[in-house]
Design a protein around this motif. Sequence first.
Motif, PDB file in Angstrom:
ATOM      1  N   ASN B  55       0.813  -1.211   0.000  1.00 44.49           N
ATOM      2  CA  ASN B  55       0.000   0.000   0.000  1.00 44.49           C
ATOM      3  C   ASN B  55       0.849   1.266   0.000  1.00 44.49           C
ATOM      4  N   SER B  56       1.980   1.187   0.715  1.00 45.59           N
ATOM      5  CA  SER B  56       2.794   2.388   0.872  1.00 45.59           C
ATOM      6  C   SER B  56       3.403   2.827  -0.460  1.00 45.59           C
ATOM      7  N   PHE B  57       3.408   1.938  -1.459  1.00 44.45           N
ATOM      8  CA  PHE B  57       3.952   2.305  -2.770  1.00 44.45           C
ATOM      9  C   PHE B  57       2.840   2.643  -3.763  1.00 44.45           C
ATOM     10  N   TRP B  58       1.584   2.631  -3.278  1.00 43.07           N
ATOM     11  CA  TRP B  58       0.481   2.968  -4.171  1.00 43.07           C
ATOM     12  C   TRP B  58       0.036   4.403  -3.886  1.00 43.07           C
ATOM     13  N   SER B  59      -1.032   4.825  -4.561  1.00 45.59           N
ATOM     14  CA  SER B  59      -1.549   6.152  -4.246  1.00 45.59           C
ATOM     15  C   SER B  59      -3.070   6.095  -4.225  1.00 45.59           C
ATOM     16  N   PHE B  69       3.281   1.968  -9.125  1.00 48.88           N
ATOM     17  CA  PHE B  69       4.345   2.204  -8.156  1.00 48.88           C
ATOM     18  C   PHE B  69       4.682   3.691  -8.031  1.00 48.88           C
ATOM     19  N   THR B  70       4.741   4.166  -6.793  1.00 52.71           N
ATOM     20  CA  THR B  70       5.145   5.558  -6.579  1.00 52.71           C
ATOM     21  C   THR B  70       5.878   5.693  -5.244  1.00 52.71           C
ATOM     22  N   LEU B  71       6.771   6.650  -5.181  1.00 51.59           N
ATOM     23  CA  LEU B  71       7.481   6.914  -3.920  1.00 51.59           C
ATOM     24  C   LEU B  71       6.971   8.202  -3.269  1.00 51.59           C
ATOM     25  N   GLU B  72       5.885   8.755  -3.851  1.00 49.11           N
ATOM     26  CA  GLU B  72       5.353  10.024  -3.354  1.00 49.11           C
ATOM     27  C   GLU B  72       5.039   9.984  -1.863  1.00 49.11           C
ATOM     28  N   ASN B  73       4.464   8.834  -1.398  1.00 44.60           N
ATOM     29  CA  ASN B  73       4.074   8.743   0.016  1.00 44.60           C
ATOM     30  C   ASN B  73       5.291   8.844   0.924  1.00 44.60           C
ATOM     31  N   TYR B  74       6.378   8.197   0.504  1.00 43.18           N
ATOM     32  CA  TYR B  74       7.599   8.264   1.319  1.00 43.18           C
ATOM     33  C   TYR B  74       8.181   9.666   1.290  1.00 43.18           C
ATOM     34  N   LYS B  75       8.055  10.300   0.117  1.00 42.84           N
ATOM     35  CA  LYS B  75       8.544  11.668   0.017  1.00 42.84           C
ATOM     36  C   LYS B  75       7.786  12.536   1.023  1.00 42.84           C
ATOM     37  N   ALA B  76       6.466  12.363   1.049  1.00 46.22           N
ATOM     38  CA  ALA B  76       5.658  13.143   1.986  1.00 46.22           C
ATOM     39  C   ALA B  76       5.996  12.785   3.428  1.00 46.22           C
ATOM     40  N   ALA B  77       6.119  11.473   3.701  1.00 38.89           N
ATOM     41  CA  ALA B  77       6.349  11.022   5.081  1.00 38.89           C
ATOM     42  C   ALA B  77       7.682  11.538   5.612  1.00 38.89           C
ATOM     43  N   LEU B  78       8.680  11.601   4.748  1.00 41.33           N
ATOM     44  CA  LEU B  78      10.018  11.933   5.234  1.00 41.33           C
ATOM     45  C   LEU B  78      10.395  13.390   5.060  1.00 41.33           C
ATOM     46  N   THR B  79       9.683  14.126   4.207  1.00 43.31           N
ATOM     47  CA  THR B  79      10.102  15.514   4.006  1.00 43.31           C
ATOM     48  C   THR B  79       9.091  16.533   4.532  1.00 43.31           C
ATOM     49  N   TRP B 273      -4.936   5.772   2.963  1.00 44.64           N
ATOM     50  CA  TRP B 273      -4.247   4.551   3.376  1.00 44.64           C
ATOM     51  C   TRP B 273      -2.796   4.509   2.916  1.00 44.64           C
ATOM     52  N   PRO B 274      -2.517   4.793   1.630  1.00 42.65           N
ATOM     53  CA  PRO B 274      -1.121   4.689   1.207  1.00 42.65           C
ATOM     54  C   PRO B 274      -0.181   5.580   2.021  1.00 42.65           C
ATOM     55  N   LEU B 275      -0.640   6.821   2.306  1.00 48.43           N
ATOM     56  CA  LEU B 275       0.225   7.707   3.099  1.00 48.43           C
ATOM     57  C   LEU B 275       0.386   7.150   4.513  1.00 48.43           C
ATOM     58  N   GLY B 276      -0.719   6.693   5.103  1.00 51.20           N
ATOM     59  CA  GLY B 276      -0.650   6.094   6.446  1.00 51.20           C
ATOM     60  C   GLY B 276       0.284   4.896   6.449  1.00 51.20           C
ATOM     61  N   ALA B 277       0.198   4.081   5.388  1.00 50.08           N
ATOM     62  CA  ALA B 277       1.064   2.908   5.294  1.00 50.08           C
ATOM     63  C   ALA B 277       2.521   3.323   5.207  1.00 50.08           C
ATOM     64  N   ALA B 278       2.795   4.372   4.407  1.00 43.96           N
ATOM     65  CA  ALA B 278       4.181   4.839   4.275  1.00 43.96           C
ATOM     66  C   ALA B 278       4.696   5.368   5.612  1.00 43.96           C
ATOM     67  N   LEU B 279       3.825   6.060   6.353  1.00 45.59           N
ATOM     68  CA  LEU B 279       4.234   6.552   7.671  1.00 45.59           C
ATOM     69  C   LEU B 279       4.574   5.386   8.590  1.00 45.59           C
ATOM     70  N   ALA B 280       3.713   4.345   8.560  1.00 48.33           N
ATOM     71  CA  ALA B 280       3.938   3.186   9.427  1.00 48.33           C
ATOM     72  C   ALA B 280       5.235   2.464   9.051  1.00 48.33           C
ATOM     73  N   VAL B 281       5.445   2.259   7.746  1.00 52.11           N
ATOM     74  CA  VAL B 281       6.648   1.545   7.308  1.00 52.11           C
ATOM     75  C   VAL B 281       7.895   2.366   7.625  1.00 52.11           C
ATOM     76  N   SER B 282       7.829   3.682   7.358  1.00 52.12           N
ATOM     77  CA  SER B 282       8.990   4.533   7.668  1.00 52.12           C
ATOM     78  C   SER B 282       9.332   4.436   9.150  1.00 52.12           C
TER      79      SER B 282
END
Lengths: 268, 306
Positions: B55-59, B69-79, B273-282
Amino acid sequence: MRPGALSRRLLAAYVIVYVAILYFPVLLLPVFSFNDSATPKLPLVGFTTKWYASLAGNEAMHGAAWNSLIVGVSAALLSTVLGICAARAMTRHRFRGMAAASSVIMAPLILPEIIIAISLLVVLLGLGVQLSLLTVILGHLLICVPYSVTVLVSGFEGFDPSMEEASRDLGETGFGTLRRVTLPMLAPSIVSSLLVTFTISLDEFILAFFLSGTEPTLPVYIWGQLRFAAKLPNVLALGSILIAASLLMLTAAELFRRRAERKMELRP
Amino acid sequence: MPTSAPTMPAARAGSRTPGSRWLQTEAGKGWVTISPPLIYALLLLIGPIIVIVANSFWSQDYLTIDRSFTLENYKAALTEPIYRDLLFRSLFVSVTVAFVTVILAYPVAWFVSFRGGRYKGLWLFIITVPFWSGYLLRILSWKVILGYKGVLNETLLYLGVIAEPLSSLIYNVNAAIITLAHSWAAFAILPLFVSLEKLDRSLLEAAADLGDGPVRRFLRITLPLTAPGIIAALMIVMIPTVGDYVTPKLVGGKDGVMIANAIQVQFGKASNWPLGAALAVSTMVIVTMVAGAIVLLIAGLKRLVK
């Protein structure tokens, strides 16, 4: 006084203060739950049982208590069955991959509960499963099994595998051995596991909060009541009952665990 | 362990296929026995975690999930400052809580192991009971203690230490740290106690015979040899606390919000969900990295002491 004796006393004093601080917040709620005041504050005003009395007519709370009971009993029974399997494999069999398998089973012990909760939530909603008490039970099983395993591993270590072998050599079937040798020997550990897992399920909040849908368990109900300042004394009374129940069950679990240990001492 | 193969009914149908022969081996029996809990954990824990990682790689576009596939969620979570701040704060809180808990618990674990005598089991029981009872209620109790009109303020007022209630006791990071450290205190004792029990006491006697004082004995024998217990205790406190949800909500206030609260929002009201998933994985990846760093640090310190 010798310096050794002094440091010994200091350490003992530290331990006593430490334990006192551990218990202070746990025992504070019951104290305020009997206080005749709408807010929990010092000095205590007077003794009352009215907060407890008002719980008696509270239908929503009774529903939540019933839900907690259903979830707790189911989680305790099922996690103990799964725990028996895991503990047996860990103590009676040696095989490659056992360490990896055990760490998967024990992982919920160390994972943040929110991670377990949201992962399960996403999958259940994705599969179109309606949130209910059943989904709470599924979640609670994950976190109860590791504790059950811990209790039962010491139970299995406590009795000699040769007793099971003797039973089979004397012609008992596999099931007969399980029923007439293994389970009776394990009984105290099983009871201890049931009590501990029930208590964990009864107190668990985060998984229940995410997975319970419209049927709250007691902690979820309490959480909902915290929004209303006026309900605080009732919450304290309910919380005190929960704490007392937990303490009772844990003490009983400990007594059974000790009994299992005494059985172990009877080993040849 | 001798197998009981001879007593098994040898003529059972299909007993000669390789599969069922494997079932008779030690490994086969082990895997069969462990399979119910293992399959359960794989289906309801590992599977869902894999789904979250995916989920964290989806949008998400309103209600539909786009599976490219996208890394946008991680970009948001980390920046994005808000998430970055929450992550840092959660890490700070969990590392602080872990060290505070272990430092405070170590003497108690030592006391139980070295001075507990016959009552070791009873001591452990007494110490761990508060941990098992009422997670939510314990946190609520700290709210009652630290609140503006709480027990601590009222007591200090009564004693004349302060003229008016302190508002700095609750709704900040310190309140969250105190509450969490108290919540996990008992759990940290167990690994420390186990490693102290494993310590070979004759080493201490030998050091004493050779003229080492108690402080040197502790620093050069007890402490390094119980390092695995210290590491285990730190991890067992740090990793679960990084995702604590209730403590920041009840006593942390606006300044004590942690990452779990942001994750919950993405799976609730805000529903991304994808952003929440990226936050959880990060969070999990970063806390694992910090845990690894702490393990290396302690290993380094251990070598230094020797």
